[in-house]
Design an enzyme around this catalytic site. Structure first.
Site, PDB file in Angstrom:
ATOM      1  N   GLY B 125       0.799  -1.223   0.000  1.00  0.00           N
ATOM      2  CA  GLY B 125       0.000   0.000   0.000  1.00  0.00           C
ATOM      3  C   GLY B 125       0.824   1.261   0.000  1.00  0.00           C
ATOM      4  O   GLY B 125       1.565   1.539  -0.946  1.00  0.00           O
ATOM      5  N   ILE B 127       3.405   2.180   1.697  1.00  0.00           N
ATOM      6  CA  ILE B 127       4.849   2.160   2.022  1.00  0.00           C
ATOM      7  C   ILE B 127       5.662   2.099   0.737  1.00  0.00           C
ATOM      8  O   ILE B 127       5.453   1.219  -0.088  1.00  0.00           O
ATOM      9  CB  ILE B 127       5.214   0.937   2.889  1.00  0.00           C
ATOM     10  CG1 ILE B 127       4.240   0.774   4.054  1.00  0.00           C
ATOM     11  CG2 ILE B 127       6.639   1.049   3.380  1.00  0.00           C
ATOM     12  CD1 ILE B 127       4.490  -0.496   4.867  1.00  0.00           C
ATOM     13  N   LYS B 196       3.113 -10.054  -4.254  1.00  0.00           N
ATOM     14  CA  LYS B 196       3.900  -8.906  -3.788  1.00  0.00           C
ATOM     15  C   LYS B 196       5.372  -9.290  -3.647  1.00  0.00           C
ATOM     16  O   LYS B 196       6.264  -8.541  -4.035  1.00  0.00           O
ATOM     17  CB  LYS B 196       3.349  -8.401  -2.461  1.00  0.00           C
ATOM     18  CG  LYS B 196       1.986  -7.739  -2.608  1.00  0.00           C
ATOM     19  CD  LYS B 196       1.332  -7.528  -1.254  1.00  0.00           C
ATOM     20  CE  LYS B 196       0.016  -6.778  -1.402  1.00  0.00           C
ATOM     21  NZ  LYS B 196      -0.727  -6.712  -0.122  1.00  0.00           N
ATOM     22  N   GLY B 294      -6.452  -0.421   2.042  1.00  0.00           N
ATOM     23  CA  GLY B 294      -7.443   0.633   2.218  1.00  0.00           C
ATOM     24  C   GLY B 294      -7.394   1.610   1.063  1.00  0.00           C
ATOM     25  O   GLY B 294      -6.354   1.818   0.439  1.00  0.00           O
TER      26      GLY B 294
END
Lengths: 398, 398
Positions: B125, B127, B196, B294
């Site tokens: 997200g 970072i 990821k 989010g």
């Protein structure tokens, strides 16, 4: 894309030697140290021919296309770095004081001479905070940058709060281990943090601030009373630098001890580590954590800058160039804990309001709201009074 | 330097709307959303004219110079992104599955068409881990990247370990709050973490690995017995993705639950947060921490990519292009905790050695050394057996 780097290294102290070691472990980087400028001839493990004793030997060497400046004196560093930039050489430096005090000129010199000056190692050692503020948090969302920026003072505070040492014992230990200088004022009185904060401010909000114009107050006046007070409340005291966006294109910044609650990210930043909290709209808080000092960690930051030079990287100073820059505002109110003994000291502080007050046999304290500019006006006297100041909680106008 | 960006946005789910909100708060970025491609016509708060219902309307619009792809289907995303790149448009995407599965082709397409594809939002997200691996940790010092890469499974594990819920209650809560999908397998079985990790591996060590060829095993088989075991020992269980340098230009990578001791940085990464530990020679360990999921946090990562496109940024894939790339090695031994019930399940595991073994009324477990490749050979069956596997401690060959 990559070009062969021929490095002139100025300074061969802890960081210089750290860099040398780290470069040996980086065979993929096409870089070679041609010459190392040191103060004095002495027995070293490297061949004599590698060393020179005047920076001019490096500055005037047309073969050298990158000067890496890692000396501690900031005046001398200024002359070396500016001369190198004017001579069309790229520069990597870790000298926070020199950079913070001359950033405006250094930005201009880079532009005029079409060269790059990188200085990631000048703030937070191995943590890539400057690069991230410049490249990633480079938009309107950024709200604040808050951090433990100085490893020495944090080491001392860790010994106090986790190992129950008093200040002078903790300081002595830090000095014995090489984490603090014989004259520790640069670290413990918040100057080191101040210079780093000024650099972070330029890359966070595009504002060039004169370090002399910023409040920095450290931990050298901390007493057993303050330590006991913090412990009873479940706080740790940390030395924190902070730059924060206010309303109407303004920012505030200062370096002050802070009473830190357990739920804060920086509560667990211990010993010589640094930790930076980057707060923004949308992403809330991000936390970067790593070794803030030491030859090898700092050497690795210098190495990353050298690699970046090999890839023609340059700070664009995006916040300055592409955004409305922010005005530095001192008319900002924060809440502080003020421990004092004498009434005449207390009277110097223009509190706007008081929320708590304690009178005791040893010491007294007040907690209340005060303006940064009113603290600034006392800046020269803060360390000579028998007092201690710590921010109690964040006071944002935004 | 900056150019006006005319954006075609594909997908208007949580992240798409998050991006839209975040863009409204970023007046300094000269970017405009010209068109938003959605599946179906329905009542929305934005003007009807802003929406289109076929991605081709965006791909064929010559005014649009940046396609932002934020849909969940990876097949469709692949077609949109490759078409956009071939049409000479820059692309920002957050689709980890699509990127991980097609990275080789996507790297080629960028080169051939002289365009940029950025995907910081695809991993962790908000970072900036990809950017830092690409730009800052871009030297020989890097040893490993280890992290909690999936917010949903971490949220569930937090409820289990900090709030004493059992797995199914915690999963239900996560689903009710929108942290986990109705079919949670993508998150809880480690697929999301796997994709990821594959992306991080490309930017850490320059190795393109086929996700199908990597071991991913998640937490859906965790039992009360495993939870009790971990708690008794003072551990938490976390779902961890890790890529690690081995000897002789090799790397290992896998996604597995891990028994995490209190002194580890990731021990305190709770709820929907992500945390990544970057380990290297010289700088030791660095830790980056922030919201991993989010709409707004991920939207802010997309925004940073959009800003980077405005500054002509492009991943150079430095590790691939400038370093000896690393070979993916499965012949690597790790230590695992294996909880099992039936002898016939246990017998499938080719332990090289056993250090602990427990036989009990409910369940049994063994702790021992096993090769990744031997676990890989069981990959398809791991979830259907009544077992649970967790790495007990890091097992580095280097």
């Amino acid at each position: 894309m990559k070009k062969k780097l021929k490095i002139g290294l100025v300074g061969f102290g802890v960081v210089g030697q750290g860099l040398y070691d780290v470069l040996q472990k980086s065979p993929a980087l096409d870089a070679e140290i041609l010459s190392i400028c040191v103060k004095n001839k002495k027995q070293r493990s490297l061949p004599d021919g590698l060393f020179c004793y005047s920076a001019d030997d490096i500055l005037n060497n047309p073969e050298i296309n990158l000067v890496v400046e890692l000396i501690s004196e900031s005046e001398q560093a200024y002359h070396i770095v500016t001369k190198a930039l004017k001579a069309g050489k790229n520069v990597v430096s870790a000298n926070k004081k020199m950079i913070a005090e001359n950033l405006n000129e250094l930005v201009q010199l880079q532009k005029e001479n079409n060269v790059s000056l990188l200085y990631e190692a000048s703030a937070c050692g191995s943590i890539p905070v400057i690069r991230n503020l410049e490249e990633y948090y480079d938009n309107d969302l950024l709200l604040s940058v808050t951090g433990i920026l100085n490893g020495s003072s944090n080491y001392i505070l860790s010994k106090i709060f986790d190992h129950n040492k008093d200040y002078s014992t903790a300081l002595k230990e830090a000095q014995d281990l090489g984490f603090a200088e014989a004259d520790p004022s640069f670290d413990v009185d918040g100057f080191d943090s101040l210079f780093k904060l000024v650099i972070l401010t330029a890359h966070s909000f595009g504002t060039l601030v004169n370090p002399n114009d910023v409040l920095n107050y450290g931990i050298s006046n901390i007493s057993d009373f303050d330590i006991r007070y913090a412990k009873e409340k479940g706080y740790k005291i940390k030395l924190v630098g902070q730059v924060e966006k206010l309303e109407e294109n303004k920012i505030s910044l200062f370096v002050l001890p802070r009473l830190v609650q357990r739920d804060k990210y920086i509560y667990n930043v211990e010993d010589e580590f640094n930790g930076v909290v980057i707060k923004g709209l949308a992403y809330d808080k991000q936390f970067m954590f790593g070794k803030g000092a030491g030859g090898h960690p700092t050497g690795s930051a210098v190495l990353s800058d050298i690699t970046a030079i090999a890839h023609d990287y340059r700070y664009e100073y995006k916040k300055m160039n592409f955004y409305n820059s922010f005005k530095y505002e001192k008319d900002v109110t924060i809440e502080i804990y003020l421990r004092y003994k004498k009434m005449e000291d207390l009277e110097k502080f223009k509190f706007e309001s008081i929320s708590e007050e304690y009178i005791g046999p040893e010491y007294n304290y007040k907690i209340g709201m005060i303006k940064i500019k009113d603290l600034m006006s006392l800046k020269e006297h803060l360390r000579s009074m028998d007092i201690f100041i710590a921010v109690t909680r964040k006071t944002l106008n935004y």
